[in-house]
Design an enzyme around this catalytic site. Structure first.
Site, mmCIF file in Angstrom:
data_model
loop_
_atom_site.group_PDB
_atom_site.id
_atom_site.type_symbol
_atom_site.label_atom_id
_atom_site.label_comp_id
_atom_site.label_asym_id
_atom_site.label_seq_id
_atom_site.Cartn_x
_atom_site.Cartn_y
_atom_site.Cartn_z
ATOM 1 C CB CYS A 159 38.425 44.642 37.022
ATOM 2 S SG CYS A 159 38.236 43.387 38.481
ATOM 3 C CB CYS A 211 40.338 41.562 35.602
ATOM 4 S SG CYS A 211 38.596 41.139 35.242
ATOM 5 C CG ASP A 252 42.775 39.266 51.699
ATOM 6 O OD1 ASP A 252 41.788 39.402 51.271
ATOM 7 O OD2 ASP A 252 43.252 40.523 52.256
ATOM 8 C CG HIS A 263 34.703 41.712 35.567
ATOM 9 N ND1 HIS A 263 35.266 42.222 36.568
ATOM 10 C CD2 HIS A 263 33.594 42.370 35.668
ATOM 11 C CE1 HIS A 263 34.683 43.148 37.327
ATOM 12 N NE2 HIS A 263 33.585 43.394 36.635
ATOM 13 C CG ASN A 280 32.156 40.943 52.464
ATOM 14 O OD1 ASN A 280 31.272 40.682 53.168
ATOM 15 N ND2 ASN A 280 33.494 41.025 52.619
ATOM 16 C CG HIS A 338 36.494 40.066 39.674
ATOM 17 N ND1 HIS A 338 37.362 39.981 38.539
ATOM 18 C CD2 HIS A 338 36.296 38.723 40.067
ATOM 19 C CE1 HIS A 338 37.584 38.874 38.085
ATOM 20 N NE2 HIS A 338 37.105 37.863 38.868
ATOM 21 C CG HIS A 355 36.444 38.715 46.332
ATOM 22 N ND1 HIS A 355 35.747 39.790 45.562
ATOM 23 C CD2 HIS A 355 36.355 39.026 47.587
ATOM 24 C CE1 HIS A 355 35.651 40.731 46.395
ATOM 25 N NE2 HIS A 355 35.834 40.193 47.776
ATOM 26 C CG HIS A 407 36.860 36.817 51.694
ATOM 27 N ND1 HIS A 407 37.976 37.767 52.084
ATOM 28 C CD2 HIS A 407 35.861 37.643 51.239
ATOM 29 C CE1 HIS A 407 37.655 39.048 51.591
ATOM 30 N NE2 HIS A 407 36.424 39.084 51.176
HETATM 31 P P1 5GP Z 1 36.023 42.519 50.073
HETATM 32 O O1 5GP Z 1 36.426 43.685 51.054
HETATM 33 O O2 5GP Z 1 35.531 43.065 48.578
HETATM 34 O O3 5GP Z 1 35.148 41.490 50.334
HETATM 35 O O4 5GP Z 1 37.525 41.875 49.781
HETATM 36 C C1 5GP Z 1 38.777 42.317 49.408
HETATM 37 C C2 5GP Z 1 39.827 41.723 49.499
HETATM 38 O O5 5GP Z 1 40.907 42.158 48.513
HETATM 39 C C3 5GP Z 1 40.279 42.502 50.929
HETATM 40 O O6 5GP Z 1 40.227 41.271 52.031
HETATM 41 C C4 5GP Z 1 41.626 42.815 50.718
HETATM 42 O O7 5GP Z 1 42.684 42.714 51.679
HETATM 43 C C5 5GP Z 1 42.059 41.935 49.434
HETATM 44 N N1 5GP Z 1 42.935 42.851 48.422
HETATM 45 C C6 5GP Z 1 42.697 44.211 48.089
HETATM 46 N N2 5GP Z 1 43.726 44.409 47.128
HETATM 47 C C7 5GP Z 1 44.507 43.319 47.046
HETATM 48 C C8 5GP Z 1 45.692 42.987 46.390
HETATM 49 O O8 5GP Z 1 46.115 43.923 45.626
HETATM 50 N N3 5GP Z 1 46.342 41.772 46.583
HETATM 51 C C9 5GP Z 1 45.695 41.074 47.226
HETATM 52 N N4 5GP Z 1 46.367 39.724 47.212
HETATM 53 N N5 5GP Z 1 44.616 41.032 47.966
HETATM 54 C C10 5GP Z 1 43.944 42.333 47.901
HETATM 55 ZN ZN ZN Z 2 37.281 41.934 37.317
#
Ligand code: 5GP
Ligand code: ZN
Length: 113
Positions: A4, A7, A30, A46, A86, A97, A99, A101
């Protein structure tokens, strides 16, 4: 969870810009910010998404929202901020995982999506 992404970030195996940490929660910037402040708050445990929160203790779950509040103060988001989680494909969740924002530092659109 060995594979993950978040993780791995929590374990320090993938670098991140740390914003906040305690025993239950890790928060980092982000990689593709959508606002001047864009922080991701993740539980260290997780859990795939909000659909999985019954696997968490109330204390661990509450720690995520308490961290949101702490970070908003730390990042000087006195003008307001938006918190998004989301959940699943229709919401375009891309990292499975849980999260939250935190988006701030500019006026958000008045529509949610
Ligand atoms: P989701 O689309 O699942 O709601 O949000 C995932 C977020 O993780 C996205 O805004 C994306 O830019 C961020 N993200 C993806 N990979 C990485 C990473 O390797 N490092 C960081 N800091 N953010 C990431
Ligand atoms: Zn995880």
């Amino acid at each position: 969870m060995d594979n993950c992404l978040f993780c791995k970030i929590v374990r320090g195996e993938i670098p991140s810009t740390k914003v906040y940490e305690n025993d239950k929660v890790y928060a980092f910037r982000d990689i593709n910010p959508q606002a001047p402040t864009h922080v991701l708050v993740v539980p260290k445990q997780h859990v795939p998404s909000i659909d999985g929160i019954n696997e968490m203790t109330d204390s661990d779950l509450a720690a995520c929202l308490r961290a949101v509040r702490e970070i908003a103060a730390q990042e000087n988001l006195a003008g307001g901020y938006r918190v998004i989680s989301n959940c699943g494909p229709d919401a375009c969740q891309s990292v499975p995982h849980l999260h939250f924002h935190i988006l701030g530092g500019r006026k958000m659109a008045d529509q949610m999506a």
